[in-house]
Design an enzyme around this catalytic site. Structure first.
Site, PDB file in Angstrom:
ATOM      1  N   CYS A  77       0.826  -1.204   0.000  1.00  0.00           N
ATOM      2  CA  CYS A  77       0.000   0.000   0.000  1.00  0.00           C
ATOM      3  C   CYS A  77       0.868   1.266   0.000  1.00  0.00           C
ATOM      4  O   CYS A  77       1.607   1.501  -0.948  1.00  0.00           O
ATOM      5  CB  CYS A  77      -1.004  -0.048   1.155  1.00  0.00           C
ATOM      6  SG  CYS A  77      -2.329   1.183   1.013  1.00  0.00           S
ATOM      7  N   HIS A 175      -3.855  -5.075  -0.132  1.00  0.00           N
ATOM      8  CA  HIS A 175      -3.425  -5.599   1.165  1.00  0.00           C
ATOM      9  C   HIS A 175      -3.503  -7.123   1.152  1.00  0.00           C
ATOM     10  O   HIS A 175      -4.566  -7.680   1.417  1.00  0.00           O
ATOM     11  CB  HIS A 175      -4.313  -5.043   2.290  1.00  0.00           C
ATOM     12  CG  HIS A 175      -4.051  -3.613   2.589  1.00  0.00           C
ATOM     13  ND1 HIS A 175      -3.048  -3.200   3.436  1.00  0.00           N
ATOM     14  CD2 HIS A 175      -4.632  -2.492   2.117  1.00  0.00           C
ATOM     15  CE1 HIS A 175      -3.034  -1.876   3.490  1.00  0.00           C
ATOM     16  NE2 HIS A 175      -3.983  -1.426   2.702  1.00  0.00           N
ATOM     17  N   GLU A 177      -2.460  -9.137   3.307  1.00  0.00           N
ATOM     18  CA  GLU A 177      -2.751  -9.618   4.666  1.00  0.00           C
ATOM     19  C   GLU A 177      -4.236  -9.555   4.995  1.00  0.00           C
ATOM     20  O   GLU A 177      -4.673 -10.126   5.986  1.00  0.00           O
ATOM     21  CB  GLU A 177      -1.921  -8.829   5.693  1.00  0.00           C
ATOM     22  CG  GLU A 177      -2.407  -7.436   6.036  1.00  0.00           C
ATOM     23  CD  GLU A 177      -2.094  -6.344   5.010  1.00  0.00           C
ATOM     24  OE1 GLU A 177      -2.411  -5.179   5.307  1.00  0.00           O
ATOM     25  OE2 GLU A 177      -1.551  -6.646   3.924  1.00  0.00           O
TER      26      GLU A 177
END
Length: 193
Positions: A77, A175, A177
């Protein structure tokens, strides 16, 4: 394997740490240049505003260290955006790893772009076994336009670079994650580089 997450006050560090823990890796948070240089792999996270984030990197000298790293480095990001030449967010000079300038989406679309969107035109061993048109989670108002170092695109108002690669440096606008099974596979791919 020693995985270091660069600690410079950026958000989303805990969710990244938990994602790697699920993969059996205890990541270390550090702002120590020697520890970062000694890592097998480095994560350069980021949720926040470009100019203040770059000011924090400069305060610790990490702005000079990151571009010299030789091991695989993954910017996520804002981390990816700071690896570019420049961002119009706060008129910020970046680390100059990726040869592209980050700009803001126009007033024609809602910003930030929040939610799930597809990644397409996948290239690079980093994206091995990731299906074309996989959905990833994004939250951003600024983007890297299409460029030579692009290894994936996403469409929001226009096609832009949602992943970049140059030598040992990788960057993703999304993202991983927070992107479920596919995001987890991308993190596994990074660990196996």
């Amino acid at each position: 394997m020693k995985l270091v997450i660069i600690n410079y006050g950026a958000g989303n560090i805990q969710s990244i740490k938990f994602a790697f823990k699920r993969l059996g890796i205890d990541a270390v948070l550090s702002d120590d240049a020697e520890e970062i240089k000694a890592a097998d792999k480095v994560i350069f996270p980021g949720v926040g505003e470009a100019s203040s984030a770059m000011a924090k990197l400069k305060a610790t000298g990490l702005d000079k260290i990151i571009p010299t790293l030789k091991q695989p480095v993954l910017g996520i990001c804002l981390g990816m955006q700071l690896m570019c030449n420049h961002s119009t967010e706060g008129d910020t000079t970046g680390l100059g790893i990726f040869n592209v300038d980050v700009i803001k989406f126009s007033k024609e679309v809602k910003v930030p772009q929040i939610g799930w969107n597809e990644i397409t035109n996948l290239q690079s061993e980093f994206l091995t076994s990731i299906p074309e048109n996989s959905h990833m989670y994004l939250v951003h108002s600024f983007y890297a336009p299409k460029c030579a170092e692009m290894i994936a695109t996403t469409h929001y108002e226009l096609d832009y670079a949602s992943a970049l690669q140059k030598e040992n440096f990788y960057g993703v606008q999304f993202h991983p994650e927070k992107s479920g099974v596919v995001g987890e596979q991308i993190l596994k791919n990074f660990l196996s580089l």
